[in-house]
Design an enzyme around this catalytic site. Sequence first.
Site, PDB file in Angstrom:
ATOM      1  CG  ASP A 333      -1.910   1.017   1.332  1.00 14.73           C
ATOM      2  OD1 ASP A 333      -2.704   1.101   0.380  1.00 14.73           O
ATOM      3  OD2 ASP A 333      -1.959   1.766   2.325  1.00 14.73           O
ATOM      4  CD  GLU A 362      -2.217   2.569  -3.523  1.00 19.82           C
ATOM      5  OE1 GLU A 362      -3.406   2.807  -3.792  1.00 19.82           O
ATOM      6  OE2 GLU A 362      -1.763   2.640  -2.366  1.00 19.82           O
TER       7      GLU A 362
END
Length: 620
Positions: A333, A362
């Site tokens: 993330d 990400e």
Amino acid sequence: MKRSNLKKSIFLFILCVFGLQTLAQPRVERVEPPFWWVGMNEPALQLMVYGENIANAKVMFDYEHIDLVGVKKTDNPNYWFINLFVSPNAEPGTYKLIFQQDGQSLEYDYEFKERRPGSKERNGFDASDVIYLLMPDRFANGDPSNDNMPGMLEKADRSNPDGRHGGDLAGIEQNLPYLKDLGATALWINPMLESNMPDYSYHGYAITDFYKLDPRYGSNVDYVKFVEDCHKEDIKVIMDMVFNHCASEHWWMKDMPAEDWIHHYPDFVQTNFRTGTVIDPHASEYDRKKTTDGWFVKTMPDLNQDNEFLATYLIQNSIWWIEYANLDGIRMDTYPYADKEFMAEWMKRINYEYPNFNVVGESWVEPVGMVAWWQEGSNVKNRYYSNLRTLFDFPMYYTLGRAFNEENGWSEGIARLYETLSQDFLYYDPNSLVIFADNHDTDRFFSKIGEDKDDYKIAMAFLMTTRGIPLIYYGTEIGMTGFEHEGHGMIREDFPGGWPEDTISAFTGGDRTGLQNDMHAYLQNLMNWRKSNEVVQHGKLTHFIPEDGTYVYFRHNEQGCVMVILNNSDEDQNLDTVKYQECMKDYDSGREIIRGNKIKDLDEIMVPAKAAMIIELSKE
Ligand code: CA
């Protein structure tokens, strides 16, 4: 009571209270990682030990092949950081970690397990996969008895779009046959670690314990078994991890391991969400620090990976999950929000332990260069080695959202796909990017394209045939809808049929609408074909300038050639194939994958309006 007696009593009382405290037996509440393995490539291991005043205790480790090479404390005496060196001769077993204080001692059993056979050589996910992304609270509730669990603050409430709905591991497990039939070869499941927050906990990104599955999904043991069962079905598992932040209710927030464990603690300074500052050569230090050191939101304090103990803690945590649960990949993330030197070091450690593993990072930005910058091997960056092979292709996500919402033109409409791909020179390896039309944070793709089935089919044909690793967000296969601006709950609705009380199930064809069945069958056909077609997975991409709203490209290598025609115009196109000879000259016929028919003549190909054709070329 006489005055002298009173004094004596007070003295004895003080002696009791303080004396007992200093003579108390050492207490250990947590040791993390909770166990480890012998035979890892990296011989060093650092244990975080938590217990009241534990750093006042002397520490020993009672096994000749594992050396205690040092202990370190921070400004908080309730934490010891114990450095061990695991020699190659160490055998699996449970050994004693001994804490001694004031003549009292505590023996703590610490286990070193044997590694799984082939653990080091494990293969990660790559362009041979199609990833299916699902949100565990919203996919299927296989075990209603775990919807509410003792000690968990938020109770299930399916009527609240932002509440917990009760989905769990058992629900995913029960529907593995559905996912396998669909053609998924890998699952990315949004975080499943404990998120014991009072509300809005269902998405899982506010983690309260990095070593424990949220009991509303199942136990750690259930998770290990789940991965094992996925592997039996040839489905890989990609674990969603978060290193940038923890939850404001994380256990250590009540007794911080070190003063500098969290940036800006105890204040709340929010990140500016401008991750470009991390790589922008003109960025001010002020902006850059705010990007990386600001909190994500008030419930997600920003972890300071500059703290050496925290850095080691996070690295070991990810390796622990790979080894323990037998993972095939990690989705990391908010990649650029964490310290980039730490992230590079983390990836180096992962690659050292598991050279064939894969991690997808990400970096949610639109410009190609700003994604490419993070990929290992990229030439666009300056003296930064990320060691990261895979990123999400956010530029292509934005492109897909626009391409089907405008007229075809020089660089508009279907030509956008061509234009974006033509910037692939910026990437070291474009075929390692994860490509997607939507995910858990975005508008549902079907909504974005005005619920146009034809656009959907062209877009899915593109996703399954262009370079990269395709990702399907759960429900996209049945045209689930929702706009992000209506609230995150609307783009993360329950998959129909996943709950015992559901009257209609989209897991089975009989209950799906005609439209749902059409979309599902279309995608299922493509995903299953792609699964076994090496050319479309790894072949070179050659594309031609779109004309008349029609985009033609090929995937080709020594094994074969796949021709893809995306006709995004409202007219049937009669394609003269003379100009494609550099890719087609060795072939004279083909099989069309979407309709399943043979094509005997490749000189002229008739492509219906608003439709895709995928032709596996062959020679008679
Ligand atoms: Ca449940």
